[in-house]
Design a protein around this motif. Sequence first.
Motif, PDB file in Angstrom:
ATOM      1  N   UNK A 178       0.828  -1.232  -0.029  1.00 58.16           N
ATOM      2  CA  UNK A 178       0.006  -0.136  -0.098  1.00 58.16           C
ATOM      3  C   UNK A 178       0.822   1.405  -0.106  1.00 58.16           C
ATOM      4  N   UNK A 179       2.252   1.185   0.292  1.00 54.25           N
ATOM      5  CA  UNK A 179       2.939   2.363   0.501  1.00 54.25           C
ATOM      6  C   UNK A 179       4.271   2.032  -0.479  1.00 54.25           C
ATOM      7  N   UNK A 180       4.402   2.640  -1.487  1.00 54.68           N
ATOM      8  CA  UNK A 180       5.335   2.525  -2.332  1.00 54.68           C
ATOM      9  C   UNK A 180       6.468   3.177  -1.753  1.00 54.68           C
ATOM     10  N   UNK A 181       6.532   3.912  -0.790  1.00 53.78           N
ATOM     11  CA  UNK A 181       7.663   4.443  -0.241  1.00 53.78           C
ATOM     12  C   UNK A 181       8.717   3.558   0.536  1.00 53.78           C
ATOM     13  N   UNK A 182       8.037   2.417   0.740  1.00 54.15           N
ATOM     14  CA  UNK A 182       8.790   1.266   1.649  1.00 54.15           C
ATOM     15  C   UNK A 182      10.197   0.834   0.563  1.00 54.15           C
ATOM     16  N   UNK A 183      11.218   0.826   1.140  1.00 47.98           N
ATOM     17  CA  UNK A 183      12.234   0.259   0.312  1.00 47.98           C
ATOM     18  C   UNK A 183      12.792  -1.020   0.406  1.00 47.98           C
ATOM     19  N   UNK A 184      12.236  -1.550   1.576  1.00 49.09           N
ATOM     20  CA  UNK A 184      12.753  -3.012   1.848  1.00 49.09           C
ATOM     21  C   UNK A 184      12.149  -3.589   3.258  1.00 49.09           C
ATOM     22  N   UNK A 185      12.126  -4.957   3.215  1.00 44.29           N
ATOM     23  CA  UNK A 185      11.423  -5.637   4.401  1.00 44.29           C
ATOM     24  C   UNK A 185      12.605  -6.296   5.262  1.00 44.29           C
ATOM     25  N   UNK A 186      12.726  -6.390   6.486  1.00 44.55           N
ATOM     26  CA  UNK A 186      13.610  -7.079   7.232  1.00 44.55           C
ATOM     27  C   UNK A 186      12.771  -7.953   8.082  1.00 44.55           C
ATOM     28  N   UNK A 187      12.657  -9.359   7.885  1.00 44.18           N
ATOM     29  CA  UNK A 187      11.273 -10.328   8.441  1.00 44.18           C
ATOM     30  C   UNK A 187      12.163 -11.280   9.374  1.00 44.18           C
ATOM     31  N   UNK A 188      11.802 -11.263  10.847  1.00 39.92           N
ATOM     32  CA  UNK A 188      12.532 -12.116  11.933  1.00 39.92           C
ATOM     33  C   UNK A 188      11.486 -13.266  11.998  1.00 39.92           C
ATOM     34  N   UNK A 189      11.717 -14.452  11.832  1.00 42.92           N
ATOM     35  CA  UNK A 189      10.949 -15.647  12.083  1.00 42.92           C
ATOM     36  C   UNK A 189       9.769 -15.415  11.516  1.00 42.92           C
ATOM     37  N   UNK A 190       9.705 -15.364  10.071  1.00 41.01           N
ATOM     38  CA  UNK A 190       8.448 -15.490   9.165  1.00 41.01           C
ATOM     39  C   UNK A 190       8.033 -16.998   9.022  1.00 41.01           C
ATOM     40  N   UNK A 191       6.817 -17.090   8.645  1.00 39.54           N
ATOM     41  CA  UNK A 191       6.220 -18.242   8.380  1.00 39.54           C
ATOM     42  C   UNK A 191       5.349 -18.149   7.177  1.00 39.54           C
ATOM     43  N   UNK A 192       5.050 -19.130   6.299  1.00 36.79           N
ATOM     44  CA  UNK A 192       4.244 -19.069   5.185  1.00 36.79           C
ATOM     45  C   UNK A 192       3.036 -19.958   5.432  1.00 36.79           C
TER      46      UNK A 192
END
Length: 263
Positions: free
Chosen positions: A144-158
């Motif tokens: 929703x926010x194009x301003x986000x350059x990247x994500x750092x995800x700690x302990x993700x799950x799909x």
Amino acid sequence: MMVNIMLATQGTQMHEQEVKIQSGEITLTGTFCAPNANGEFPAVLMVHGSGPLDRDGNMKGQNLNIFSQLAHAFANRGIASLRYDKRGCGDSSGNFMTTGYSDLVQDAEKCLDALAESKTVSDNHLYILGHSEGCSIAPQISERRASVSGLVLLCPSIERVETLLVRQALQLEKEIDSLPGMSGYLYRTLFKIMGRPFRTQKRLIRKVRESDLPVVRHGVTRQPAKWLREILEMETERVFTSTHTPMLLVAGEKDLQSDPKER
């Protein structure tokens, strides 16, 4: 809008300010941490895992201070950050027990907007760090926010959340069944009184789905039913495959939530 309230901490390498952020009728309270220097800096919004957590990742009986340690480490490396108390937790208004997952997404989105408005934050270097549940919230916001350059995800799950909860309950049973000594005996006795984790978890899921109440009583505890209903319906894999934002995924090899087989 992010409103500065007071200067909480000041040192040679960083400074911190308490801030108030409006999310609908809820006022969120957090801490903006930045290098003690002039200029614009890359910035990170920190989004919690599940549970009644404050801005530092703490709750009753669990004082980890994860986000405060990360914020200070970031500031010492020239990176600003914003961390906040969940609604109904710490100094934020609202009721945690009646909060839904959609409310948490909205809160994180409002905090990101407030962070982006700061004059000390670089327009082209805005990131979101999510932990556990925050790993699902972060990519939803980035779409929703194009301003986000990247994500750092700690302990993700799909995994779907129901699959994850049932798997964790079965793993807990396995570990307790093999636990030696008095500790194992006491836990197994508790299982006989309260019910084994697998069956207890399945009963809770069924009860929540059959109810439209924001909170339900399950045994001797009150459970946030609105939140659980919403995350049970979430298609976790689609959340990750729908985002085009670059992601750094960090997980432990023995993490019960981030199954190595999923990677």
